[in-house]
Design a protein around this motif. Sequence first.
Motif, mmCIF file in Angstrom:
data_model
loop_
_atom_site.group_PDB
_atom_site.id
_atom_site.type_symbol
_atom_site.label_atom_id
_atom_site.label_comp_id
_atom_site.label_asym_id
_atom_site.label_seq_id
_atom_site.Cartn_x
_atom_site.Cartn_y
_atom_site.Cartn_z
ATOM 1 N N LYS A 156 -40.565 49.521 -26.403
ATOM 2 C CA LYS A 156 -41.178 49.770 -27.873
ATOM 3 C C LYS A 156 -40.844 48.642 -28.750
ATOM 4 C CE LYS A 156 -43.074 53.038 -30.261
ATOM 5 N NZ LYS A 156 -44.210 53.650 -30.085
ATOM 6 N N THR A 157 -39.753 48.162 -28.793
ATOM 7 C CA THR A 157 -39.421 46.977 -29.633
ATOM 8 C C THR A 157 -40.413 45.813 -29.452
ATOM 9 O OG1 THR A 157 -36.968 47.359 -29.588
ATOM 10 C CG2 THR A 157 -37.468 45.397 -30.395
ATOM 11 N N ALA A 165 -33.327 54.949 -21.404
ATOM 12 C CA ALA A 165 -33.297 54.859 -22.566
ATOM 13 C C ALA A 165 -33.472 53.585 -23.097
ATOM 14 C CB ALA A 165 -32.236 55.620 -23.472
ATOM 15 N N SER A 213 -47.084 43.755 -32.590
ATOM 16 C CA SER A 213 -48.341 44.173 -33.331
ATOM 17 C C SER A 213 -48.013 43.863 -34.753
ATOM 18 C CB SER A 213 -48.189 45.869 -33.368
ATOM 19 O OG SER A 213 -48.039 46.390 -32.177
ATOM 20 N N ILE A 214 -46.893 43.356 -35.126
ATOM 21 C CA ILE A 214 -46.541 42.957 -36.458
ATOM 22 C C ILE A 214 -47.600 42.101 -36.981
ATOM 23 C CG2 ILE A 214 -44.873 41.612 -37.716
ATOM 24 C CD1 ILE A 214 -43.030 43.298 -37.544
ATOM 25 N N LEU A 261 -38.214 45.253 -39.335
ATOM 26 C CA LEU A 261 -38.313 44.651 -38.062
ATOM 27 C C LEU A 261 -38.835 43.370 -38.367
ATOM 28 C CD1 LEU A 261 -38.718 44.345 -35.128
ATOM 29 C CD2 LEU A 261 -41.016 45.256 -35.064
ATOM 30 N N ALA A 299 -41.697 56.015 -35.181
ATOM 31 C CA ALA A 299 -41.691 54.546 -34.506
ATOM 32 C C ALA A 299 -42.910 53.731 -34.521
ATOM 33 C CB ALA A 299 -41.131 54.748 -33.186
ATOM 34 N N HIS A 300 -43.716 53.487 -35.503
ATOM 35 C CA HIS A 300 -44.908 52.784 -35.718
ATOM 36 C C HIS A 300 -45.061 52.041 -36.814
ATOM 37 C CE1 HIS A 300 -46.283 55.608 -38.613
ATOM 38 N NE2 HIS A 300 -45.981 56.682 -37.851
ATOM 39 N N LEU A 301 -45.846 51.191 -36.861
ATOM 40 C CA LEU A 301 -46.035 50.151 -37.992
ATOM 41 C C LEU A 301 -46.711 50.690 -39.347
ATOM 42 C CD1 LEU A 301 -46.655 46.872 -36.175
ATOM 43 C CD2 LEU A 301 -44.454 47.920 -36.961
ATOM 44 N N HIS A 315 -36.836 51.978 -22.287
ATOM 45 C CA HIS A 315 -38.029 52.364 -23.261
ATOM 46 C C HIS A 315 -37.932 51.993 -24.679
ATOM 47 C CE1 HIS A 315 -38.473 56.332 -20.731
ATOM 48 N NE2 HIS A 315 -39.239 55.321 -20.167
ATOM 49 N N THR A 316 -36.668 51.806 -25.242
ATOM 50 C CA THR A 316 -36.452 51.079 -26.530
ATOM 51 C C THR A 316 -36.606 49.636 -26.510
ATOM 52 O OG1 THR A 316 -34.140 51.424 -26.226
ATOM 53 C CG2 THR A 316 -35.115 53.105 -27.546
ATOM 54 N N TRP A 332 -35.175 56.468 -29.017
ATOM 55 C CA TRP A 332 -35.947 56.519 -30.235
ATOM 56 C C TRP A 332 -37.803 56.069 -29.933
ATOM 57 C CZ3 TRP A 332 -37.900 51.932 -31.251
ATOM 58 C CH2 TRP A 332 -37.129 50.937 -30.902
ATOM 59 N N SER A 333 -38.015 55.727 -28.804
ATOM 60 C CA SER A 333 -39.220 55.242 -28.311
ATOM 61 C C SER A 333 -40.329 56.127 -28.671
ATOM 62 C CB SER A 333 -39.280 54.773 -27.029
ATOM 63 O OG SER A 333 -38.918 55.978 -25.897
ATOM 64 N N LEU A 335 -43.818 46.914 -30.859
ATOM 65 C CA LEU A 335 -43.890 46.837 -32.509
ATOM 66 C C LEU A 335 -43.810 45.512 -32.704
ATOM 67 C CD1 LEU A 335 -41.279 49.706 -33.217
ATOM 68 C CD2 LEU A 335 -43.656 49.842 -33.526
ATOM 69 N N SER A 336 -43.083 44.426 -32.400
ATOM 70 C CA SER A 336 -42.927 43.228 -32.730
ATOM 71 C C SER A 336 -44.443 42.487 -32.490
ATOM 72 C CB SER A 336 -41.906 42.330 -32.031
ATOM 73 O OG SER A 336 -40.662 43.051 -31.906
ATOM 74 N N LEU A 391 -33.470 48.384 -34.740
ATOM 75 C CA LEU A 391 -34.237 49.452 -34.958
ATOM 76 C C LEU A 391 -33.618 50.793 -34.610
ATOM 77 C CD1 LEU A 391 -37.646 48.261 -33.166
ATOM 78 C CD2 LEU A 391 -36.986 48.226 -35.655
ATOM 79 N N LEU A 441 -39.832 50.685 -41.676
ATOM 80 C CA LEU A 441 -39.645 50.127 -40.221
ATOM 81 C C LEU A 441 -40.134 48.827 -40.163
ATOM 82 C CD1 LEU A 441 -38.385 51.051 -37.323
ATOM 83 C CD2 LEU A 441 -40.947 51.537 -36.786
ATOM 84 N N LYS A 442 -41.489 48.603 -40.509
ATOM 85 C CA LYS A 442 -42.286 47.443 -40.313
ATOM 86 C C LYS A 442 -41.400 46.032 -41.144
ATOM 87 C CE LYS A 442 -46.623 45.116 -41.324
ATOM 88 N NZ LYS A 442 -47.925 45.152 -41.778
#
Lengths: 79, 193
Positions: free
Chosen positions: A45-46, A38, A52-53, B130, B119-121, A41-42, B113-114, A49-50, B184, B126-127
Amino acid sequence: MKCEDCLRCLCDYIDEQLDALTESCFLQHLEECPTCTALLHTVQKTIILSRSIWCRETPLPRKVIRKAYYQLRIHYRRR
Amino acid sequence: MSLTETELVQRAKNGDNKAFEQLMLRNQGKIYNLGLKLLRNREDAADLLQETFIKAYQNLNDFEGKSAFSTWLYRIATNFALMKLRQRKARSVSLETMEEESRPFYNREILDWSDNPHAHLKNQELKMLLEAAITSLPPKYKTVFILHDIEGFPVAKVSEILSLSIPAVKTRIHRSRLYLREKLSRYFKEKGN
């Protein structure tokens, strides 16, 4: 491999920097440990997401370019 | 015919200002965008670009060519950003808090939570969370995290840009990732995953 060792290898695993033997021990530990799985995976994913910001490049405004070159050229004269 | 970076550097060192401007032109977009990511402010990013141009011009003779010219420019730019970020100390989370929140946890249940559909922007909440968490990283962590995980520079390159050892770069990347993950995780925990 224990959870502490797994945590220490996490960064290198994500960056694909583990040697083959350590990677195999790491993956074997993951199979037995839902907590470390876990965590992996998280963290992955972090990072996704980072990344993609701010994935779109902001165009450089003309005004900013003009000012930067103007200031630079003042220094040419001083050299 | 376009000249190589090494040729342009040599010409610039010999006083060819047009060659120097060619070098700036090739890197200006990347430097400005790095400034935006690190400083989160257009005016400061513009100052960072301008200062990088001037410092590079003034110190061109110190560039020995041991690294790529762009690496050297990134070093000047990140030094400027670090100085600006340190002046704004109050806006970052303290080093103690950050290190506390990224501390290893062996006996705690970790929520996965993946695969959470939120969990998307496109999830603006969430955006924003982060973005604020990255912005609040202490400067020495933020520069490493942005250069490696966002700009995609390998660890060795980040170590070169920041004049840090490879283990130091890795430690900062590791702690930043765990700290942001924790932020997150709290969000998903509050939302009931």
